[in-house]
Motif scaffolding. Structure first.
Motif, mmCIF file in Angstrom:
data_model
loop_
_atom_site.group_PDB
_atom_site.id
_atom_site.type_symbol
_atom_site.label_atom_id
_atom_site.label_comp_id
_atom_site.label_asym_id
_atom_site.label_seq_id
_atom_site.Cartn_x
_atom_site.Cartn_y
_atom_site.Cartn_z
ATOM 1 N N LEU A 1 27.904 -30.358 -4.946
ATOM 2 C CA LEU A 1 26.883 -29.705 -5.762
ATOM 3 C C LEU A 1 26.351 -30.677 -6.821
ATOM 4 O O LEU A 1 27.053 -31.610 -7.221
ATOM 5 C CB LEU A 1 27.458 -28.474 -6.489
ATOM 6 N N GLU A 2 25.098 -30.462 -7.227
ATOM 7 C CA GLU A 2 24.595 -31.092 -8.438
ATOM 8 C C GLU A 2 24.574 -30.017 -9.514
ATOM 9 O O GLU A 2 23.872 -29.009 -9.375
ATOM 10 C CB GLU A 2 23.209 -31.669 -8.208
ATOM 11 N N ILE A 3 25.387 -30.178 -10.533
ATOM 12 C CA ILE A 3 25.580 -29.127 -11.529
ATOM 13 C C ILE A 3 25.236 -29.641 -12.924
ATOM 14 O O ILE A 3 25.280 -30.841 -13.196
ATOM 15 C CB ILE A 3 27.032 -28.594 -11.508
ATOM 16 N N LYS A 4 24.874 -28.693 -13.785
ATOM 17 C CA LYS A 4 24.650 -28.974 -15.199
ATOM 18 C C LYS A 4 25.525 -28.051 -16.011
ATOM 19 O O LYS A 4 25.571 -26.846 -15.768
ATOM 20 C CB LYS A 4 23.175 -28.741 -15.574
ATOM 21 N N ASP A 5 26.282 -28.597 -16.931
ATOM 22 C CA ASP A 5 27.063 -27.776 -17.845
ATOM 23 C C ASP A 5 27.085 -28.482 -19.205
ATOM 24 O O ASP A 5 26.347 -29.460 -19.416
ATOM 25 C CB ASP A 5 28.481 -27.526 -17.296
ATOM 26 N N LYS A 6 27.898 -28.007 -20.107
ATOM 27 C CA LYS A 6 27.884 -28.559 -21.453
ATOM 28 C C LYS A 6 28.356 -30.005 -21.506
ATOM 29 O O LYS A 6 28.174 -30.662 -22.533
ATOM 30 C CB LYS A 6 28.720 -27.683 -22.376
ATOM 31 N N TRP A 7 28.967 -30.492 -20.400
ATOM 32 C CA TRP A 7 29.410 -31.899 -20.389
ATOM 33 C C TRP A 7 28.335 -32.846 -19.827
ATOM 34 O O TRP A 7 28.461 -34.039 -19.961
ATOM 35 C CB TRP A 7 30.691 -32.033 -19.576
ATOM 36 N N GLY A 8 27.287 -32.322 -19.177
ATOM 37 C CA GLY A 8 26.251 -33.206 -18.675
ATOM 38 C C GLY A 8 25.723 -32.755 -17.332
ATOM 39 O O GLY A 8 25.907 -31.614 -16.894
ATOM 40 N N HIS A 9 25.056 -33.698 -16.651
ATOM 41 C CA HIS A 9 24.426 -33.456 -15.360
ATOM 42 C C HIS A 9 25.143 -34.330 -14.336
ATOM 43 O O HIS A 9 25.167 -35.557 -14.468
ATOM 44 C CB HIS A 9 22.938 -33.821 -15.461
ATOM 45 N N PHE A 10 25.765 -33.709 -13.310
ATOM 46 C CA PHE A 10 26.635 -34.449 -12.411
ATOM 47 C C PHE A 10 26.353 -34.092 -10.951
ATOM 48 O O PHE A 10 25.836 -33.031 -10.633
ATOM 49 C CB PHE A 10 28.121 -34.121 -12.679
ATOM 50 N N ARG A 11 26.734 -35.041 -10.078
ATOM 51 C CA ARG A 11 26.968 -34.706 -8.665
ATOM 52 C C ARG A 11 28.481 -34.533 -8.524
ATOM 53 O O ARG A 11 29.241 -35.419 -8.922
ATOM 54 C CB ARG A 11 26.471 -35.793 -7.726
#
Length: 917
Positions: free
Chosen positions: A146-156
């Motif tokens: 997944l490519e996700i966004k949360d409070k730690w950043g934008h990641f694959r």
């Protein structure tokens, strides 16, 4: 003609440019796929490493906040962080789902987080802004990118479902920043643009060669040359810019190996400055022999190559270097120097090293690992495969796993396997395989398809665990859960299942069967005089005798104690009665021998019909149970057949009515707690109290326990009553804890049925661990007979709660003649001397001797003693003289509602105030 020739030249140039641009786009797309494949591979590798770095059995059933200490949690964070320090991965972590929420159970931290000293504890940290799609990994048990966004950043990110050894489901995951991926793609694009620019520059001589118009008109050629020169200068600047910003180090050296020009990346790799490097003579100053050989090769016209660890002479920086020296020639073909490309591959080498470690982990895995191609032909097996199957790798490579087929595994399993794998899903199952020596073994397998970047299946990987011993133990456990361990007969639970099936068959097909209940008369005499070992042997012998006298299709069970159940299939009551009479006649001639003593054995038997009129198995059990007890009440050693109008059976139905009343009272919360003081005799200590129970009838009367507890024991309701007492007692203590300073402990009675109740044990542990009730105030009383009858469960129950600080008293001690033999196996704190010895202690010297013996043995074993049924002051004085620690009885106080304890507190405070005055 000239015009057509010019057009051809321009068309050729245009085609060439288009080809270069198309190739650039195609190569960029292919490289993007390769980079993503490399990134996804790195994500999977690092995610799978997380459970290997955590402690053994880290994920397990019953995980809860506070299970591990913060120091251990921090150690896990540092271990995970150290592992990914030299990789592109920014985080690895594990997740657990409880209810509808996700929790972190471990996580790495970035270098900046470690240096900033942020809170690094992640155990059971809620993942509040988790992407809802993560749930799919739990639901489908498949890996998820997944490519996700949360409070730690934008990641694959990758999320891989896992199972711990005890079956606990959790997810191991890894993140790479999207920004890092975009930087890698940008670097690749810059490289491609640089090479495309070089290719396009080759057009200039083509255009000069084939442009007739340019050759014909000198002026135009001069102008064109001037224009092209300017373009070359611009291209040179562009190329210089590309070289300067190249992700690899590039430098030029002359024929004497002196550095003349370099880009910024080379300076960074070497760890020096441009002032030091320009004019540096490599042949004179380089110390690494292999690097010098690569340089000399280029000065001799060959391409020199180097790969390995290297420490720069000028910057003293240690790296893993990949270098290439390319010779350059002048217009005459003479070598006038060269261009070198340096690439710092330290991080890639670290990743390669990690992959080697993982490869070694697979090779040395305790489980079998097999890799096949898409056709099922074996390409790889690890050492464990040889250990388990006996086949060497060279014997199986190129063959299919069908060579392990024993013929014992159903064909449907293989069909399901291939349908699942070819659909791209992971398959789990169990095979009954055959080793090289012909020996069969059970193998639990997980087989997963491996796909390429296009999603096509290229291989299958199987992980296999030899579960032969586990299967054997499982079969034993299954036998133990359905059979009585003493006699090998069915237990009550399994018998009731068989009976239920028979009742359903009788109602549907109007078949006739007979149910029989057998109770051994006076069994307690043998237990008390010869001990439980003798009683166990008697039960075994009687079970063999009964089994020999019934048909093979008849079902025999031992539900517990000295009771047996029989189901005569397709038999009338008359046939069943004749079979039972035969058993009784055989028992009359039988004598049970134990050491130098001989005992007759008699039985009481109840019979009832099972036919289309039988409502349920429960109803049939009630009927046969009542019939058996009617046989015992009418003189024992008899057979009684159930009859709805039988007067004696109507009396026993009173128990059934009490059982119904108990269930209703539990539902309506009509039980009441009472308390009776336990006072110290030898020292000035706090009082204790025994918690007792009463039933409030619908009319408002208080019913003593002697009226309903026998029915509770008879119909397995005692554990439910115990649960009510414990729950309400703990709740009462938590509400009144501030008013109980004068109380030493509250003693709660437990029935034998509760000793094996894991749910009740778990409830008590949770209540104490949550801090609602101090463990020191809780004392449990279990009767001697219940503890001995459930010795294994009793020991587990006692030890589990003693660890928390609870205490245990053995009630009615001395009632069995084998008491002392079992005492050393029970880790109790107090002995409650049976009241039948205490009542007549003043008039009966034997009773006094018994009390003295029990008290002395208890003290020797570091236990305190309590005398119950203390009915007058003379008895209390004698007990004090004998050294008994505590007393309880009507001479002290009768049982009162539990709130009377609070009144005692007020009286104690008033007495203290009077003493102060």
């Amino acid at each position: 003609m000239t015009f057509k020739m010019s057009n051809r030249v321009y068309i050729a140039v245009l085609v060439y440019v288009i080809w270069v641009l198309v190739y650039l786009a195609w190569d960029y797309s292919r490289e993007k796929d390769r980079i993503y494949q490399q990134i996804d591979s790195a994500l999977v590798t690092n995610a799978l490493a997380a459970p290997l770095l955590l402690p053994d059995n880290f994920h397990h059933q019953g995980m809860a906040p506070g299970d591990i200490k913060p120091a251990n949690d921090l150690a896990n964070t540092l271990q995970l962080s150290q592992y990914i320090r030299n990789t592109d991965v920014i985080y690895i972590y594990t997740l657990l789902k409880q209810g509808n929420k996700l929790y972190f159970t471990s996580s790495s931290a970035t270098e900046s987080e470690l240096q900033a000293g942020e809170e690094l504890y992640s155990y059971f940290d809620p993942y509040d802004d988790a992407d809802p799609k993560i749930e799919k990994a739990f639901l489908d048990s498949t890996s998820l990118f997944l490519e996700i966004k949360d409070k730690w950043g934008h990641f694959r990110s990758v999320f891989i479902p896992q199972l711990s050894p005890d079956g606990t489901a959790f997810i191991t995951a890894a993140d790479i920043e999207i920004g890092h991926i975009e930087s890698m793609l940008k670097q690749r694009l810059i490289q491609q643009v640089m090479f495309a620019s070089v290719f396009l520059l080759f057009l200039l001589p083509v255009m000069f060669s084939f442009s007739a118009a340019q050759r014909r008109w000198a002026k135009e050629l001069e102008e064109s040359v001037s224009e092209r020169t300017q373009q070359l200068h611009a291209s040179e600047k562009q190329l210089s810019s590309i070289i300067e910003h190249s992700p690899v180090g590039i430098f030029h050296y002359d024929q004497n190996s002196v550095l003349t020009m370099m880009n910024q990346r080379f300076i960074e790799i070497i760890g020096s400055t441009e002032e030091v490097l320009v004019g540096f003579n490599m042949l004179e100053n380089l110390e690494d022999t292999q690097l010098l050989n690569a340089l000399r090769d280029s000065l001799q016209g060959k391409v020199g190559q180097f790969e390995g660890p290297y420490t720069s002479v000028t910057g003293h920086k240690s790296i893993y270097l990949i270098a290439e020296f390319v010779p350059m020639r002048d217009s005459l073909g003479n070598i006038n120097g060269g261009v070198a490309v340096f690439n710092d591959a330290t991080e890639q080498q670290s990743t390669t090293s990690t992959l080697r470690k993982l490869s070694m982990a697979v090779e040395q895995s305790p489980n079998v690992v097999v890799i096949t191609d898409v056709n099922g032909q074996i390409e790889y097996v690890n050492h464990r495969f040889t250990d388990i199957t006996g086949y060497d790798p060279e014997e199986v490579l190129g063959k299919t796993p069908r060579m392990l087929n024993s013929g014992e595994t159903a064909k449907e399993i293989y069909t399901d396997l291939w349908e699942t794998l070819l659909s791209g899903q992971e398959w789990r199952g169990v095979f009954h395989n055959k080793k090289k020596n012909g020996e069969l073994y059970w193998a639990e397998e997980i087989i997963s398809p491996i796909t390429n970047s296009q999603g096509d299946i290229t291989h299958f990987i199987a992980q296999q665990e030899d579960i032969t011993e586990v299967r054997r133990i499982s079969d034993e456990i299954n036998f133990q859960t359905t059979h009585d361990l003493l006699t090998g007969l069915l237990n009550r639970r399994q018998f009731e299942k068989e009976l239920e099936l028979t009742v359903q068959h009788a109602r549907k097909h109007h078949s006739h069967h007979a149910l029989c209940f057998i109770d051994i008369d006076q069994f307690k005499i043998i237990n008390d005089t010869c001990g439980h070992i003798a009683g166990d042997e008697l039960l075994r012998q009687v079970s063999h005798l009964i089994r020999d006298k019934i048909r093979s299709r008849d079902i025999l069970a031992r539900p517990g104690s000295d009771e047996f159940l029989m189901l005569f299939e397709n038999a009338s009551l008359a046939q069943a009665e004749r079979a039972v009479q035969s058993i009784m006649q055989h028992l009359k001639r039988f004598r049970f021998q134990w050491e130098d003593r001989s005992f007759p054995v008699e039985i009481s038997v109840g019979l009832t019909a099972v036919d289309h009129n039988t409502e349920t198995a429960v109803e049939a059990m009630k009927e046969v149970d009542t019939a058996c007890y009617t046989a015992k009440d009418t003189g024992r050693n008899k057979v009684h057949i159930h009859n709805d109008n039988d007067e004696q059976q109507l009396i026993h139905k009173g128990y059934i009515q009490w059982a119904s009343e108990i269930r209703t009272a539990l539902d309506e919360n009509r039980f009441r707690l009472y308390a009776q003081p336990i006072v110290p005799l030898q020292q000035d200590k706090k009082h204790g109290y025994e918690i007792l129970i009463r039933l409030l009838s619908p009319s408002g009367n208080i019913v003593p326990p002697g009226a309903f507890l026998p029915a509770a024991e008879r119909y397995n309701l005692a554990a439910q009553i115990d649960h009510w007492v414990i729950q309400n007692t703990l709740q009462w203590i938590s509400i009144n804890i501030d008013k109980l300073e004068h109380v030493d402990s509250l003693a709660i009675n437990l029935s034998g049925q509760s000793l094996g109740d894991d749910t009740l044990l778990g409830y008590i542990i949770r209540s104490i661990e949550q801090g609602l009730v101090p463990a020191r105030m809780i004392k449990f009383e279990i009767t001697e007979t219940a503890a001995i009858a459930n010795l294994k469960d009793a020991k587990i129950f006692i030890k589990s709660l003693k660890k928390l600080g609870c205490r245990f008293a053995l009630d009615d001690f001395g009632s069995g003649l084998s008491s002392f033999a079992y005492l050393k196996n029970l880790p109790v704190d107090l002995l409650k001397i049976d009241g039948m010895f205490v009542r007549d202690i003043i008039t009966d010297p034997i009773d006094e001797a018994m009390v003295r013996s029990i008290n002395e043995i208890g003290h020797i074993m570091k236990m305190e003693t309590i005398a119950e049924f203390v009915e007058n002051d003379l008895i209390m004085a004698r007990l004090k003289h004998l050294g008994v620690d505590y007393a309880q009885g009507y001479a002290i106080s009768r049982p009162e509602p539990i709130d009377s304890i609070l009144n005692d507190s007020l009286e104690t405070e008033s007495a203290s105030e009077r003493e102060l005055q």
